[in-house]
Design a protein around this motif. Structure first.
Motif, PDB file in Angstrom:
ATOM      1  N   MET A 238       0.861  -1.175   0.000  1.00 21.91           N
ATOM      2  CA  MET A 238       0.000   0.000   0.000  1.00 21.91           C
ATOM      3  C   MET A 238       0.904   1.233   0.000  1.00 21.91           C
ATOM      4  N   LYS A 239       0.470   2.279  -0.643  1.00 21.45           N
ATOM      5  CA  LYS A 239       1.298   3.484  -0.734  1.00 21.45           C
ATOM      6  C   LYS A 239       1.563   4.037   0.665  1.00 21.45           C
ATOM      7  N   PRO A 240       2.854   4.189   1.038  1.00 18.11           N
ATOM      8  CA  PRO A 240       3.156   4.688   2.383  1.00 18.11           C
ATOM      9  C   PRO A 240       2.693   6.127   2.580  1.00 18.11           C
ATOM     10  N   LEU A 241       2.376   6.450   3.817  1.00 14.33           N
ATOM     11  CA  LEU A 241       2.118   7.839   4.174  1.00 14.33           C
ATOM     12  C   LEU A 241       3.454   8.558   4.296  1.00 14.33           C
ATOM     13  N   SER A 242       3.452   9.875   4.137  1.00 18.19           N
ATOM     14  CA  SER A 242       4.687  10.653   4.212  1.00 18.19           C
ATOM     15  C   SER A 242       4.470  11.881   5.079  1.00 18.19           C
ATOM     16  N   ALA A 243       5.549  12.325   5.706  1.00  8.85           N
ATOM     17  CA  ALA A 243       5.466  13.500   6.584  1.00  8.85           C
ATOM     18  C   ALA A 243       6.869  14.037   6.816  1.00  8.85           C
ATOM     19  N   TRP A 244       6.942  15.338   7.094  1.00  7.15           N
ATOM     20  CA  TRP A 244       8.183  15.965   7.538  1.00  7.15           C
ATOM     21  C   TRP A 244       8.189  15.977   9.059  1.00  7.15           C
ATOM     22  N   PHE A 319      12.637  13.531   6.169  1.00  5.93           N
ATOM     23  CA  PHE A 319      11.444  13.164   5.412  1.00  5.93           C
ATOM     24  C   PHE A 319      11.138  11.704   5.701  1.00  5.93           C
ATOM     25  N   LEU A 320       9.931  11.443   6.153  1.00 11.32           N
ATOM     26  CA  LEU A 320       9.565  10.122   6.654  1.00 11.32           C
ATOM     27  C   LEU A 320       8.461   9.515   5.808  1.00 11.32           C
ATOM     28  N   GLN A 321       8.662   8.260   5.379  1.00 12.29           N
ATOM     29  CA  GLN A 321       7.618   7.471   4.742  1.00 12.29           C
ATOM     30  C   GLN A 321       7.332   6.274   5.646  1.00 12.29           C
ATOM     31  N   TYR A 322       6.063   6.012   5.940  1.00  7.80           N
ATOM     32  CA  TYR A 322       5.749   4.994   6.937  1.00  7.80           C
ATOM     33  C   TYR A 322       4.378   4.376   6.666  1.00  7.80           C
ATOM     34  N   GLN A 323       4.190   3.197   7.256  1.00  8.60           N
ATOM     35  CA  GLN A 323       2.892   2.525   7.267  1.00  8.60           C
ATOM     36  C   GLN A 323       2.389   2.529   8.704  1.00  8.60           C
TER      37      GLN A 323
END
Length: 362
Positions: A238-244, A319-323
């Motif tokens: 599934m496409k990971p969520l991203s956030a700073w 920059f963070l990509q996470y599930q």
């Protein structure tokens, strides 16, 4: 299918008929045949599964007891409970052994239960006798697969439930995400789905190769290869969520306990390359990625433990990509459906192989 000539049973040697003939026609006879041919494997599997379930249940009870002793919180470091958890004869060490057994259980089922279903009949050249009784080859096949499949499902379901409980008990007392690959595969009903898959694949390889040993190697190679592929690809199903995220700032609650970091993560002085002019994964307030030289000039390296106050003072970010952990049930469904889909393909292949089997060749 090649027409079958029904031989007279009396023309066969007694040793041959003992392994294939049934005491009576119909479903009851096939139950007896399945038990007769696979009884030692089934009993051995049942005993090993009972030991595994009992051991995991005991360990879950111990971990839950430690959790309650620490007032339903993670035990602090240097506490007696923490020492027992990670000491020389640690509970975590025992858990790691049991976890590996659960992970490789589907491969063992494919090797010892799945492969011999048809490969042994080919090697012993008993298919002609087995399929020339009052039961058709298709009914013989699907009845045996149903009986053995139900046994595999029942045993692995018990292991899956106990393993899931153990993983949650360990997560309560130690640091770690339920989304980690080793933990994730042992939770939910994934052990059940994966075991059914490799049982079916083992039957298919035994039918296609017609030799037990090469089929066993095929199951082992396929299991390890697919496990590594899933480990590599499952974080992005599934496409990971991203956030700073600002480095060194107080916990913003972005990542829950069971979240999986796909890219980025906590930046410390241990994980930063201060040599050369390579990019570091650290960004300034304008989201420009800093090089090692720029980061060294801005925040010189410090001794352990790392001090992130300089990062916070200069508003450095990552920059963070996470599930998120809330997606774990969705990932269980996706991966479980994938394994069951592979099982369906394997069973369809078995059916086609059986239909085209030339019985005159044994």
């Amino acid at each position: 299918m090649t027409p079958i000539t029904r031989p007279r049973l009396a023309a066969h040697h007694e040793d041959d008929t003992e392994s294939t003939a049934t005491p009576g026609a119909g479903f009851s006879g096939l139950i007896w045949l399945t038990w007769r041919q696979h009884r030692w494997t089934l009993l051995g599997t049942l005993v090993l599964a009972a030991v595994l379930v009992g051991w995991m249940t005991y360990l879950s009870t111990e971990l839950t007891d430690l959790y309650h002793q620490c007032h339903d919180m993670r035990c602090p470091e240097q506490s007696p409970q923490s020492d027992r958890l990670a000491g020389t004869s640690s509970l975590v060490r025992t858990y790691s052994y049991l976890s590996r057994l659960v992970q490789y259980m589907p491969m063992l089922i494919g090797v010892f239960i799945g492969v011999p279903v048809l490969s042994r009949e080919h090697e012993q050249r008993t298919l002609l006798l087995a399929w020339s009784q009052d039961v058709s080859p298709a009914r013989w096949l699907w009845t045996k697969l149903s009986l053995l499949g139900l046994f595999v499902a029942a045993v692995t379901a018990a292991v899956a439930v106990t393993s899931d409980h153990l993983e949650h008990a360990l997560a309560n007392v130690s640091i770690g995400s339920m989304f980690q690959h080793e933990t994730f595969l042992n939770t939910g009903m994934l052990p059940l789905a994966i075991s059914i898959c490799w049982f079916a694949v083992g039957v298919a390889l035994g039918a296609a190769i017609r030799r037990t040993l090469p089929a066993v190697f095929g199951v082992i190679a396929g299991f390890i290869g697919l496990m590594l592929f899933v480990q590599l690809r499952y974080p992005t199903l599934m496409k990971p969520l991203s956030a700073w995220r600002q480095i060194g700032a107080p916990d913003d609650g972005l990542l829950d306990d069971n979240a999986m970091v796909v890219k980025g993560g906590l930046i410390t002085n241990y994980g930063i390359n201060y040599e050369g002019d390579e990019l570091t994964g650290v960004y300034d307030a304008s989201h420009r990625q800093l090089t090692s030289t720029e980061l060294t000039r801005l925040c010189p390296p410090t001794d352990a433990p790392p001090d992130l106050s300089c990062f916070a003072d200069n508003h450095l970010q990552q920059f963070l990509q996470y599930q998120p952990g809330s997606r774990i049930p969705d990932f269980h469904l996706i991966i479980g459906a994938g394994y069951l889909g592979l099982a369906a393909v394997a069973l369809a292949a078995v059916w086609l192989i059986v239909r085209r089997t030339n019985l005159s060749a044994g």
